[in-house]
Scaffold this motif. Structure first.
Motif, short mmCIF file in Angstrom:
data_model
loop_
_atom_site.label_atom_id
_atom_site.label_comp_id
_atom_site.label_asym_id
_atom_site.label_seq_id
_atom_site.Cartn_x
_atom_site.Cartn_y
_atom_site.Cartn_z
N ASP A 59 15.61 5.60 -10.29
CA ASP A 59 14.21 6.01 -10.25
C ASP A 59 13.30 4.80 -10.42
O ASP A 59 13.60 3.86 -11.17
CB ASP A 59 13.92 7.02 -11.36
CG ASP A 59 14.61 8.36 -11.12
OD1 ASP A 59 14.87 8.68 -9.93
OD2 ASP A 59 14.91 9.05 -12.09
N ASP A 60 12.18 4.82 -9.72
CA ASP A 60 11.19 3.75 -9.80
C ASP A 60 9.82 4.41 -9.71
O ASP A 60 9.53 5.10 -8.73
CB ASP A 60 11.39 2.75 -8.66
CG ASP A 60 10.49 1.53 -8.77
OD1 ASP A 60 9.31 1.68 -9.15
OD2 ASP A 60 10.96 0.42 -8.47
N PRO A 61 8.96 4.22 -10.70
CA PRO A 61 7.64 4.87 -10.68
C PRO A 61 6.77 4.45 -9.50
O PRO A 61 5.83 5.16 -9.15
CB PRO A 61 7.01 4.44 -12.01
CG PRO A 61 7.75 3.21 -12.42
CD PRO A 61 9.14 3.39 -11.91
N ASN A 62 7.08 3.33 -8.89
CA ASN A 62 6.35 2.90 -7.70
C ASN A 62 6.84 3.56 -6.43
O ASN A 62 6.12 3.59 -5.42
CB ASN A 62 6.45 1.38 -7.53
CG ASN A 62 5.77 0.62 -8.63
OD1 ASN A 62 4.58 0.83 -8.90
ND2 ASN A 62 6.50 -0.25 -9.30
N TYR A 63 8.06 4.07 -6.47
CA TYR A 63 8.69 4.60 -5.26
C TYR A 63 9.38 5.93 -5.54
O TYR A 63 10.60 6.06 -5.43
CB TYR A 63 9.70 3.58 -4.71
CG TYR A 63 9.08 2.26 -4.34
CD1 TYR A 63 8.30 2.13 -3.19
CD2 TYR A 63 9.27 1.14 -5.14
CE1 TYR A 63 7.72 0.92 -2.85
CE2 TYR A 63 8.70 -0.09 -4.80
CZ TYR A 63 7.92 -0.19 -3.66
OH TYR A 63 7.34 -1.39 -3.33
N GLU A 64 8.59 6.92 -5.86
CA GLU A 64 9.13 8.26 -6.06
C GLU A 64 9.33 8.92 -4.70
O GLU A 64 8.63 8.61 -3.72
CB GLU A 64 8.18 9.08 -6.92
CG GLU A 64 7.94 8.50 -8.31
CD GLU A 64 6.91 9.29 -9.09
OE1 GLU A 64 7.23 10.40 -9.52
OE2 GLU A 64 5.79 8.78 -9.25
N LEU A 65 10.26 9.85 -4.63
CA LEU A 65 10.57 10.52 -3.37
C LEU A 65 9.64 11.71 -3.16
O LEU A 65 10.05 12.87 -3.08
CB LEU A 65 12.04 10.94 -3.34
CG LEU A 65 13.05 9.80 -3.34
CD1 LEU A 65 14.47 10.33 -3.36
CD2 LEU A 65 12.85 8.89 -2.13
N VAL A 66 8.36 11.39 -3.07
CA VAL A 66 7.32 12.37 -2.78
C VAL A 66 6.46 11.81 -1.66
O VAL A 66 6.48 10.60 -1.38
CB VAL A 66 6.45 12.67 -4.02
CG1 VAL A 66 7.29 13.29 -5.13
CG2 VAL A 66 5.75 11.40 -4.51
N ASN B 164 0.80 -1.23 0.00
CA ASN B 164 0.00 0.00 0.00
C ASN B 164 0.84 1.28 0.00
O ASN B 164 0.32 2.34 -0.36
CB ASN B 164 -0.99 0.06 1.18
CG ASN B 164 -1.98 -1.08 1.17
OD1 ASN B 164 -2.37 -1.56 0.12
ND2 ASN B 164 -2.39 -1.52 2.35
N TRP B 165 2.10 1.19 0.40
CA TRP B 165 2.93 2.39 0.46
C TRP B 165 3.73 2.54 -0.84
O TRP B 165 4.95 2.39 -0.87
CB TRP B 165 3.85 2.35 1.67
CG TRP B 165 3.12 2.51 2.96
CD1 TRP B 165 2.86 1.55 3.89
CD2 TRP B 165 2.53 3.71 3.47
NE1 TRP B 165 2.16 2.08 4.94
CE2 TRP B 165 1.94 3.40 4.72
CE3 TRP B 165 2.45 5.04 2.99
CZ2 TRP B 165 1.28 4.36 5.49
CZ3 TRP B 165 1.79 5.98 3.76
CH2 TRP B 165 1.21 5.65 5.00
N THR B 166 3.02 2.85 -1.91
CA THR B 166 3.66 3.11 -3.21
C THR B 166 3.07 4.36 -3.81
O THR B 166 1.90 4.69 -3.59
CB THR B 166 3.45 1.94 -4.19
OG1 THR B 166 2.05 1.72 -4.37
CG2 THR B 166 4.10 0.66 -3.69
N THR B 167 3.86 5.09 -4.59
CA THR B 167 3.34 6.28 -5.26
C THR B 167 2.40 5.92 -6.40
O THR B 167 1.53 6.70 -6.77
CB THR B 167 4.49 7.15 -5.79
OG1 THR B 167 5.41 6.33 -6.52
CG2 THR B 167 5.24 7.82 -4.65
N SER B 168 2.56 4.73 -6.96
CA SER B 168 1.70 4.29 -8.07
C SER B 168 0.37 3.74 -7.57
O SER B 168 -0.59 3.65 -8.34
CB SER B 168 2.41 3.20 -8.87
OG SER B 168 2.59 2.03 -8.07
N GLY B 169 0.29 3.36 -6.30
CA GLY B 169 -0.90 2.73 -5.76
C GLY B 169 -0.92 1.23 -5.95
O GLY B 169 -1.82 0.55 -5.47
#
Length: 469
Positions: free
Chosen positions: A456-463, A103-108
């Motif tokens: 970089d990983d679209p699932n784990y951006e630093l935001v 659940n803790w991903t920037t992509s969802g």
């Protein structure tokens, strides 16, 4: 002539007898077995060999006396999912596939191990090992590629998904890809078969089976103790009752905790310690101890303690922090006649080093050349050891992205919408004095280095992440 033939027959027969020992017996020509035992949310200071005085851990303390303690060993992450991904794949959280809990991903999206990930189990199978994971897998939320049996493990027994492992009296566990119903278990009443005991017994049974074979094995025992929920059978509480300890009342919610936390926590740790002792005794019983490397550690720092047990020792922070308390974990290893008894090493190592270490023990080179790990086998043996240029962590949950980088004695801590912090761990292991304002040169050096430490990983951006419902 007859005499020569008889002598030759005796020599050949003796050589053959030496070569064909009984299954499980010590054989220096056989590849070493590897047993990796991991606690869940156990603090650096929760074991006697690191100074714990209230909780009794005699089996682990004895293991430390007979082997080595690494005083600068780090988990892969301050939470369990990515920490296990680092352990399995030989990559730190700047590169590993699973960089956060479900659940803790920037992509969802829920992220699981991919088909092209090469795990330590797959490497060891290539070297002829039988492989098993017993306990908390937690790398498979939904997909075939994330299953333990799809990632190099011949045998799996335990919790498949991350959230399943939050309860010690579950309605089922898994054996390979099949559900194993636990009849009579009532999770919310903490009644029935205690899952830790089932996992421990499965480990003992596995060793009994391996003793019948000459094939080397890798057994990864991922205990869930002492992770929340705080519950343990009464016989493990008895030694800690009537000691005059301060009480810590616990409530039931997502976790079905026992009413009193301190006694339950101590009992959980000691029960795990007892079963680690049973595993080592089983290795001795089958004559396998001398040819087996046994490692013990924890997947990240503690979550439970608020000071009563001094679970951190001298460290700041706990689980979910990139301060030392969240990632600096206990570590001891034993391997008779290979690891010096009662030794210590301050070599800086991390979970992503285990794959390289296991490969070296097995006599093979890792398949991938761009791993972050370095074998720490020489450090275990008290020999000259190659060192890391730096160690790196990233983590992103509710408070926003956090990163840390250690290079030598210097450590950079970067947190969401805060100024970077700089510490010299050689004289400030508690990270009490931020030196960023008085050592600008070192700060800039580590700030430049941390920019190169991740892909970089679209699932784990630093935001900052909004958690998926």
């Amino acid at each position: 002539m007859l005499k020569k033939i008889i002598i030759l027959a005796i020599v050949v027969g003796f050589a053959w007898a030496c070569k064909t020992q009984l299954p499980g017996s010590s054989d220096s020509s056989k590849k070493p077995n590897i047993v990796f035992i991991m606690a869940d949310d156990l603090g650096y200071g929760d074991v006697g060999f690191n100074g714990q005085t209230k909780i009794k851990t005699p089996a682990l303390d004895q293991m430390a006396k007979e082997g080595v303690v690494l005083t600068n060993h780090y988990s892969g992450s301050p939470v369990c999912g990515p920490s296990r991904s680092c352990l399995l794949t030989g990559t730190h959280t700047g590169h590993t596939t699973v960089r956060g809990n479900p659940n803790w991903t920037t992509s969802g999206a829920d992220v699981v191990l991919k088909e092209d990930d090469i795990t330590v189990a797959e490497e060891l199978k290539r070297a002829g090992y039988h492989t098993a994971i017993l306990g908390k897998w937690g790398m498979d939320e939904y997909g075939v590629s994330g299953q333990a049996n799809a990632q190099g493990f011949d045998y799996f027994y335990g919790y498949r998904r991350h959230g399943e492992a939050h309860h010690y009296y579950p309605k089922h566990l898994w054996r390979n890809t099949e559900k194993v119903p636990l009849e009579g278990n009532i999770p919310e009443e903490t009644f029935g078969q205690y899952s830790h005991d089932l996992v421990a017994n499965e480990a003992l049974n596995y060793l009994d089976e391996r003793a019948k074979s000459t094939e080397p094995f890798f057994m990864y025992v991922a205990f869930t103790t002492p992770h929340y929920e705080l519950t343990v059978p009464e016989d493990s509480k008895t030694p800690y009752e009537n000691l005059g300890w301060e009480k810590r009342p616990m409530k039931k919610g997502h976790y079905y905790n026992d009413e009193e936390g301190n006694i339950a926590y101590a009992g959980m740790v000691s029960r795990m310690d007892r079963d680690i002792g049973r595993i080592r005794e089983k290795l001795k019983e089958h004559g396998m101890a001398e040819n087996t490397l046994v490692i013990f550690t924890s997947d990240n720092g503690h979550e439970y303690d608020r000071g009563f047990f001094d679970s951190n020792g001298a460290f700041k922070g706990r689980k979910r922090d990139v301060y030392e308390g969240g990632i600096h974990v206990p570590f001891t290893a034993v391997w008779p006649n290979k690891i010096p008894e009662g030794s210590t090493s301050n070599h800086q190592s991390g979970f992503w080093d285990f794959l390289n270490t296991a490969c070296e023990v097995a006599g093979i080179a890792p398949t991938k050349k761009d791993l972050d790990g370095i074998s720490y086998l020489n450090a275990l043996k008290g020999e000259k050891q190659k060192v890391h240029e730096y160690l790196y962590w990233e983590f992103n949950e509710g408070a926003g992205p956090r990163q840390a980088l250690r290079k030598g004695d210097w450590k950079l801590v970067r947190q969401y919408k805060k100024d970077d912090e700089l510490y010299n761990l050689s004289n400030d292991i508690g990270e009490d004095t931020d030196l960023s304002k008085i050592n600008a040169k070192k700060l800039k050096e580590l700030q430049a280095l941390i920019l190169t430490a991740r892909t970089d990983d679209p699932n784990y951006e630093l935001v900052k992440i909004v958690k998926k419902k």
